[in-house]
Design a protein around this motif. Structure first.
Motif, mmCIF file in Angstrom:
data_model
loop_
_atom_site.group_PDB
_atom_site.id
_atom_site.type_symbol
_atom_site.label_atom_id
_atom_site.label_comp_id
_atom_site.label_asym_id
_atom_site.label_seq_id
_atom_site.Cartn_x
_atom_site.Cartn_y
_atom_site.Cartn_z
ATOM 1 N N ALA A 117 -4.650 -10.833 -1.890
ATOM 2 C CA ALA A 117 -5.477 -10.502 -2.880
ATOM 3 C C ALA A 117 -6.883 -10.038 -2.343
ATOM 4 C CB ALA A 117 -5.803 -11.636 -3.630
ATOM 5 N N LYS A 118 -7.267 -10.386 -1.106
ATOM 6 C CA LYS A 118 -8.532 -10.132 -0.721
ATOM 7 C C LYS A 118 -8.473 -8.428 -0.107
ATOM 8 C CE LYS A 118 -11.995 -11.913 0.392
ATOM 9 N NZ LYS A 118 -13.382 -11.829 -0.178
ATOM 10 N N ASN A 119 -7.374 -8.447 0.494
ATOM 11 C CA ASN A 119 -7.030 -7.018 0.873
ATOM 12 C C ASN A 119 -6.623 -5.995 -0.118
ATOM 13 O OD1 ASN A 119 -7.583 -7.100 4.089
ATOM 14 N ND2 ASN A 119 -6.504 -9.016 3.665
ATOM 15 N N ARG A 131 0.815 -1.092 0.076
ATOM 16 C CA ARG A 131 0.276 -0.017 0.022
ATOM 17 C C ARG A 131 0.869 1.187 -0.177
ATOM 18 N NH1 ARG A 131 -3.904 -2.842 4.400
ATOM 19 N NH2 ARG A 131 -5.393 -3.632 2.985
ATOM 20 N N ASP A 132 1.927 1.364 0.811
ATOM 21 C CA ASP A 132 2.610 2.554 0.911
ATOM 22 C C ASP A 132 3.515 2.737 -0.295
ATOM 23 O OD1 ASP A 132 2.167 2.795 3.382
ATOM 24 O OD2 ASP A 132 3.888 1.938 4.376
ATOM 25 N N ASN A 133 3.804 1.560 -1.142
ATOM 26 C CA ASN A 133 4.543 1.857 -2.605
ATOM 27 C C ASN A 133 3.715 1.768 -3.734
ATOM 28 O OD1 ASN A 133 7.643 1.670 -1.504
ATOM 29 N ND2 ASN A 133 6.636 0.327 -0.197
ATOM 30 N N LYS A 134 2.344 1.527 -3.483
ATOM 31 C CA LYS A 134 1.512 1.336 -4.516
ATOM 32 C C LYS A 134 1.937 0.275 -5.568
ATOM 33 C CE LYS A 134 -0.389 6.156 -4.340
ATOM 34 N NZ LYS A 134 0.058 6.535 -3.079
ATOM 35 N N SER A 135 2.632 -0.723 -5.114
ATOM 36 C CA SER A 135 3.100 -1.933 -5.863
ATOM 37 C C SER A 135 1.802 -2.896 -6.002
ATOM 38 C CB SER A 135 4.270 -2.421 -4.921
ATOM 39 O OG SER A 135 5.317 -1.450 -5.116
ATOM 40 N N ARG A 136 1.963 -3.492 -7.228
ATOM 41 C CA ARG A 136 0.654 -4.342 -7.529
ATOM 42 C C ARG A 136 1.030 -5.653 -8.245
ATOM 43 N NH1 ARG A 136 -0.849 -1.559 -4.248
ATOM 44 N NH2 ARG A 136 -2.749 -0.238 -4.357
ATOM 45 N N THR A 137 2.335 -6.078 -8.118
ATOM 46 C CA THR A 137 2.655 -7.506 -8.449
ATOM 47 C C THR A 137 3.410 -8.373 -7.553
ATOM 48 O OG1 THR A 137 4.854 -6.579 -9.660
ATOM 49 C CG2 THR A 137 2.618 -6.861 -11.134
ATOM 50 N N VAL A 138 3.163 -9.584 -7.157
ATOM 51 C CA VAL A 138 3.452 -10.246 -6.098
ATOM 52 C C VAL A 138 3.715 -11.843 -6.598
ATOM 53 C CG1 VAL A 138 3.094 -11.294 -3.820
ATOM 54 C CG2 VAL A 138 2.257 -9.092 -4.197
ATOM 55 N N LEU A 139 5.006 -12.239 -6.188
ATOM 56 C CA LEU A 139 5.457 -13.723 -6.285
ATOM 57 C C LEU A 139 5.304 -14.399 -4.880
ATOM 58 C CD1 LEU A 139 6.343 -16.238 -7.806
ATOM 59 C CD2 LEU A 139 8.637 -15.094 -7.743
ATOM 60 N N LYS A 141 -2.036 -8.488 -8.459
ATOM 61 C CA LYS A 141 -1.988 -9.619 -9.224
ATOM 62 C C LYS A 141 -0.654 -10.636 -8.604
ATOM 63 C CE LYS A 141 -5.145 -8.821 -12.281
ATOM 64 N NZ LYS A 141 -6.209 -9.313 -12.244
ATOM 65 N N LEU A 142 -1.101 -11.662 -8.434
ATOM 66 C CA LEU A 142 -0.123 -12.514 -7.826
ATOM 67 C C LEU A 142 0.035 -13.751 -8.701
ATOM 68 C CD1 LEU A 142 -2.646 -11.556 -5.616
ATOM 69 C CD2 LEU A 142 -0.669 -12.092 -3.991
ATOM 70 N N LEU A 143 1.419 -14.370 -8.561
ATOM 71 C CA LEU A 143 1.811 -15.673 -8.985
ATOM 72 C C LEU A 143 2.052 -16.414 -7.787
ATOM 73 C CD1 LEU A 143 2.391 -16.908 -11.756
ATOM 74 C CD2 LEU A 143 4.704 -16.388 -11.409
ATOM 75 N N ALA A 144 1.476 -17.619 -7.631
ATOM 76 C CA ALA A 144 1.627 -18.448 -6.307
ATOM 77 C C ALA A 144 2.208 -19.708 -7.084
ATOM 78 C CB ALA A 144 0.259 -18.730 -5.678
ATOM 79 N N GLY A 160 -2.564 -21.597 -0.059
ATOM 80 C CA GLY A 160 -2.793 -20.357 -0.688
ATOM 81 C C GLY A 160 -2.878 -19.288 0.242
ATOM 82 N N CYS A 161 -2.982 -19.465 1.655
ATOM 83 C CA CYS A 161 -3.546 -18.437 2.457
ATOM 84 C C CYS A 161 -2.704 -17.129 2.505
ATOM 85 C CB CYS A 161 -3.282 -19.076 4.145
ATOM 86 S SG CYS A 161 -1.698 -19.461 4.490
ATOM 87 N N ILE A 162 -1.450 -17.106 2.148
ATOM 88 C CA ILE A 162 -0.599 -16.012 2.174
ATOM 89 C C ILE A 162 -1.370 -15.041 0.809
ATOM 90 C CG2 ILE A 162 1.458 -14.693 1.854
ATOM 91 C CD1 ILE A 162 2.754 -16.843 3.373
ATOM 92 N N ALA A 163 -1.137 -15.535 -0.196
ATOM 93 C CA ALA A 163 -1.693 -15.146 -1.557
ATOM 94 C C ALA A 163 -3.151 -14.586 -1.658
ATOM 95 C CB ALA A 163 -1.448 -15.897 -2.737
#
Length: 276
Positions: free
Chosen positions: A128-130, A106-114, A135-138, A121-124
């Motif tokens: 994503a819910k929040n 949120r602070d960095n307005k970053s939107r891609t996660v690996l 956009k995530l790759l799990a 899948g609980c972390i990803a």
């Protein structure tokens, strides 16, 4: 005569560190009520069908099967997740990893996660819910775990945000970069794991970190530079026994990065953050 809750609590004493809480959770599951309802109704009685389910569950618990596997689901970060013996049971301390990750995204307005080693899948899914436009790759090495993770993503309506990949870390990934690379990889040293109760109760694939507990973490850190976007973050959960070794390793691989250890709620060094 003791209440049903008291009876179940007594039966769970030999195998549980929290028999009263486990009894409440189990009866809430059997009756399809909230735990608060179970506590408020000491006169609770079960139907014959519910009684059969309770006895089967108690038998499984007394044989050493963890409660979340008996229930088939477990709560993490306020969300309910399907779990099976193919995935690690989500832990409360890992919720702090999610909290750190959400704050940084949120602070960095970053939107891609690996996410490496996604398991259930609980972390990803919590990420994503929040953050709905995330956009995530799990990734996971276990096909069975990925099946559970995909089901959980669908249940929580985030399957359009997460792509699940069967891979040994980066090996099957197409070239890309990510703002955040996060992981709760296996980190228990092999010989230590064999002395723990969890060794026979949860999947070793999700627990065994090799000789020094850093086998997979070392591989991830060595390969991560080519996958991390500029000004990106690596956020890893570790065991407090080898955080200093992981810190030294990260400092060697990322000599120009800001590297920090973050504590869990118990005040123990638990998370490694590498900010490039």
């Amino acid at each position: 005569m003791p209440s049903l809750l008291d009876q179940v609590t007594r039966k769970l004493h030999p195998t549980s560190d929290s028999p009263a809480l486990d009894a409440q959770v189990l009866l809430a599951h059997i009756t399809e009520k909230q735990r608060s309802w179970v506590l408020a109704h000491p006169e609770l009685s079960l139907s014959p069908k519910q009684r059969i389910k309770l006895e089967a569950a108690l038998q499984a618990l007394l044989q050493g099967i963890p409660l979340p596997y008996v229930l088939g689901h477990w709560e993490f970060y306020g969300l309910d997740f399907l779990v099976s013996p193919d995935v690690l049971i989500p832990r409360p301390e890992t919720e702090e990893l999610v909290e750190f990750g959400l704050g940084w995204l949120r602070d960095n307005k970053s939107r891609t996660v690996l996410e490496m080693g996604t398991g259930s899948g609980c972390i990803a899914i919590a990420l994503a819910k929040n953050i709905p436009d995330l956009k995530l790759l799990a990734v996971d090495l276990s096909s069975a775990a990925l099946d559970i993770a995909r089901q959980n993503a669908a249940i929580h309506w985030v399957d359009d945000q997460i792509q699940f990949i069967h891979s040994d870390l980066f090996s099957n990934l197409q070239p890309a970069t990510f703002d955040l690379i996060t992981a709760n990889l296996p980190y228990i040293p092999s010989e230590t794991l064999k002395t723990l109760d969890v060794y026979t109760r949860e999947p070793s694939l999700a627990l065994d970190g090799g000789k020094d507990g850093l086998q997979l973490i070392r591989r991830l850190l060595l390969d991560a530079p080519q996958w991390l976007a500029p000004d990106g973050l690596i956020l890893l959960e570790l065991d407090s026994s080898h955080v200093q070794a992981a810190l030294k390793l990260a400092s060697t691989i990322f000599p120009k990065s800001v590297i920090q250890l973050k504590q869990d709620l118990a005040g123990r060094d638990r998370f490694l953050a590498v900010q490039t």
